[in-house]
Design a protein around this motif. Structure first.
Motif, PDB file in Angstrom:
ATOM      1  N   VAL A  21       0.908  -1.321  -0.353  1.00 29.02           N
ATOM      2  CA  VAL A  21       0.252   0.126  -0.452  1.00 29.02           C
ATOM      3  C   VAL A  21       0.851   1.492  -0.156  1.00 29.02           C
ATOM      4  O   VAL A  21       0.312   2.418  -0.933  1.00 29.02           O
ATOM      5  CB  VAL A  21      -0.987  -0.617   1.244  1.00 29.02           C
ATOM      6  CG1 VAL A  21      -1.888   1.485   1.319  1.00 29.02           C
ATOM      7  CG2 VAL A  21      -2.173  -1.032   0.769  1.00 29.02           C
ATOM      8  N   PHE A  22       2.006   1.097   0.938  1.00 27.14           N
ATOM      9  CA  PHE A  22       2.480   2.082   0.790  1.00 27.14           C
ATOM     10  C   PHE A  22       3.308   2.953  -0.469  1.00 27.14           C
ATOM     11  O   PHE A  22       3.234   3.976  -1.118  1.00 27.14           O
ATOM     12  CB  PHE A  22       3.894   2.501   1.788  1.00 27.14           C
ATOM     13  CG  PHE A  22       5.034   3.637   1.846  1.00 27.14           C
ATOM     14  CD1 PHE A  22       4.547   4.758   2.359  1.00 27.14           C
ATOM     15  CD2 PHE A  22       5.869   3.141   0.985  1.00 27.14           C
ATOM     16  CE1 PHE A  22       5.603   5.608   2.749  1.00 27.14           C
ATOM     17  CE2 PHE A  22       7.600   4.058   1.597  1.00 27.14           C
ATOM     18  CZ  PHE A  22       6.744   4.855   1.668  1.00 27.14           C
ATOM     19  N   LEU A  26       2.645   5.758  -2.730  1.00 25.81           N
ATOM     20  CA  LEU A  26       4.622   6.231  -2.366  1.00 25.81           C
ATOM     21  C   LEU A  26       4.631   6.962  -4.376  1.00 25.81           C
ATOM     22  O   LEU A  26       4.879   8.690  -4.275  1.00 25.81           O
ATOM     23  CB  LEU A  26       5.563   6.303  -1.991  1.00 25.81           C
ATOM     24  CG  LEU A  26       7.032   6.762  -2.655  1.00 25.81           C
ATOM     25  CD1 LEU A  26       6.673   8.224  -1.649  1.00 25.81           C
ATOM     26  CD2 LEU A  26       7.767   5.652  -2.506  1.00 25.81           C
ATOM     27  N   MET A  27       4.183   6.576  -4.852  1.00 23.07           N
ATOM     28  CA  MET A  27       3.989   6.130  -6.898  1.00 23.07           C
ATOM     29  C   MET A  27       3.060   7.154  -6.486  1.00 23.07           C
ATOM     30  O   MET A  27       3.322   8.364  -7.812  1.00 23.07           O
ATOM     31  CB  MET A  27       4.246   5.085  -7.375  1.00 23.07           C
ATOM     32  CG  MET A  27       5.266   4.002  -7.621  1.00 23.07           C
ATOM     33  SD  MET A  27       7.137   5.120  -8.057  1.00 23.07           S
ATOM     34  CE  MET A  27       6.304   5.434  -9.189  1.00 23.07           C
ATOM     35  N   SER A  74      -9.285  13.315  -1.197  1.00 27.03           N
ATOM     36  CA  SER A  74      -8.209  12.346  -1.294  1.00 27.03           C
ATOM     37  C   SER A  74      -7.153  12.270  -0.254  1.00 27.03           C
ATOM     38  O   SER A  74      -7.336  11.036   0.023  1.00 27.03           O
ATOM     39  CB  SER A  74      -7.156  12.913  -3.046  1.00 27.03           C
ATOM     40  OG  SER A  74      -6.779  14.258  -2.216  1.00 27.03           O
ATOM     41  N   SER A  75      -6.856  12.765   0.725  1.00 25.46           N
ATOM     42  CA  SER A  75      -6.444  12.412   1.684  1.00 25.46           C
ATOM     43  C   SER A  75      -7.553  11.447   2.142  1.00 25.46           C
ATOM     44  O   SER A  75      -6.863   9.527   2.710  1.00 25.46           O
ATOM     45  CB  SER A  75      -5.701  13.695   3.068  1.00 25.46           C
ATOM     46  OG  SER A  75      -5.260  13.726   1.846  1.00 25.46           O
ATOM     47  N   PHE A  98       1.360   8.879   0.177  1.00 16.93           N
ATOM     48  CA  PHE A  98       0.626  10.259  -0.639  1.00 16.93           C
ATOM     49  C   PHE A  98       1.167  11.243  -0.001  1.00 16.93           C
ATOM     50  O   PHE A  98       1.638  12.399  -1.252  1.00 16.93           O
ATOM     51  CB  PHE A  98      -0.589  10.104  -0.418  1.00 16.93           C
ATOM     52  CG  PHE A  98      -1.120  10.386  -1.517  1.00 16.93           C
ATOM     53  CD1 PHE A  98      -0.935  10.714  -3.066  1.00 16.93           C
ATOM     54  CD2 PHE A  98      -1.938  12.198  -1.323  1.00 16.93           C
ATOM     55  CE1 PHE A  98      -1.670  10.878  -4.270  1.00 16.93           C
ATOM     56  CE2 PHE A  98      -2.365  12.336  -2.458  1.00 16.93           C
ATOM     57  CZ  PHE A  98      -2.717  12.353  -3.668  1.00 16.93           C
ATOM     58  N   THR A  99       1.575  11.670   1.164  1.00 23.25           N
ATOM     59  CA  THR A  99       1.941  12.850   1.362  1.00 23.25           C
ATOM     60  C   THR A  99       3.398  13.343   1.516  1.00 23.25           C
ATOM     61  O   THR A  99       3.523  14.520   1.600  1.00 23.25           O
ATOM     62  CB  THR A  99       1.160  13.239   3.159  1.00 23.25           C
ATOM     63  OG1 THR A  99      -0.393  12.754   3.179  1.00 23.25           O
ATOM     64  CG2 THR A  99       1.157  14.071   3.534  1.00 23.25           C
ATOM     65  N   ALA A 100       3.657  12.492   1.946  1.00 24.50           N
ATOM     66  CA  ALA A 100       5.558  12.442   2.032  1.00 24.50           C
ATOM     67  C   ALA A 100       6.280  13.484   0.866  1.00 24.50           C
ATOM     68  O   ALA A 100       6.950  14.448   0.899  1.00 24.50           O
ATOM     69  CB  ALA A 100       6.426  11.355   2.522  1.00 24.50           C
ATOM     70  N   PRO A 101       5.967  12.964  -0.885  1.00 22.83           N
ATOM     71  CA  PRO A 101       7.050  13.615  -1.468  1.00 22.83           C
ATOM     72  C   PRO A 101       6.703  15.176  -1.688  1.00 22.83           C
ATOM     73  O   PRO A 101       7.562  16.426  -1.212  1.00 22.83           O
ATOM     74  CB  PRO A 101       5.852  13.034  -2.652  1.00 22.83           C
ATOM     75  CG  PRO A 101       5.950  11.775  -2.745  1.00 22.83           C
ATOM     76  CD  PRO A 101       5.063  11.343  -1.266  1.00 22.83           C
ATOM     77  N   SER A 102       5.544  15.351  -1.867  1.00 15.35           N
ATOM     78  CA  SER A 102       4.704  17.013  -1.337  1.00 15.35           C
ATOM     79  C   SER A 102       5.629  17.347   0.120  1.00 15.35           C
ATOM     80  O   SER A 102       5.475  19.086  -0.061  1.00 15.35           O
ATOM     81  CB  SER A 102       3.165  17.219  -1.803  1.00 15.35           C
ATOM     82  OG  SER A 102       2.446  16.847  -0.074  1.00 15.35           O
TER      83      SER A 102
END
Length: 156
Positions: A21-22, A26-27, A74-75, A98-102
């Motif tokens: 899932v992570f 992440l992608m 979306s979150s 999903f949140t880490a890249p931004s």
């Protein structure tokens, strides 16, 4: 008891690990641009069409729930997908992935911008324009500009 042809979240057959899932989120976090409505489309492509983790009807129910509750859709949808597929660990994995890249991009931008000069000047109707050399311009309302900028002063 459900009639034939209906699938609940608990009955979906593909049960990926929280790490899977992570990686999926992440992608998406690295490649998805736009706001929550765009993200919902990316999520559908990834989790309904490509990975087949959900049927359209189940995905639509998750979207409806995410739209019904307060906060970014979306979150909440991502957390719901992670929860449905890998439990509470999956929910956390989806959110972080999903949140880490931004979040990292914003921190890097702040680190780079910290060394930049800022110059503010008055413009029309009590607004001020602040320019950070090399990064862009922002316009502040009179209330914000009174505390954030001093006309003609350069910081940096």
């Amino acid at each position: 008891m459900q009639s034939s042809g209906q699938t609940s979240l608990a009955e979906t057959s593909n049960q990926p690990s929280a790490f899977t899932v992570f990686k999926a989120f992440l992608m998406l976090g690295l490649t998805s641009f736009g706001g929550p409505i765009a993200h919902i489309g990316y999520f559908r492509d990834e989790f309904v069409v490509r990975r087949k983790w959900f049927e359209d009807r189940v995905y639509a129910d998750l979207v409806a729930l995410s739209q019904f509750t307060p906060g970014p859709a979306s979150s909440k949808l991502g957390i719901g997908i992670g929860l449905a597929k890998a439990g509470f660990t999956g929910a956390l994995a989806a959110w972080v992935g999903f949140t880490a890249p931004s979040a990292i991009a914003l921190l890097l931008f702040a680190a780079v911008a910290q060394g930049q000069s800022v110059r503010c000047e008055s413009i029309k109707d009590g607004y001020q324009e602040c320019e950070t050399y090399g990064t862009g311009r922002i316009v502040l309302s009179h209330q914000l500009s009174d505390t954030a900028c001093v006309e003609g002063k350069t910081w940096g």
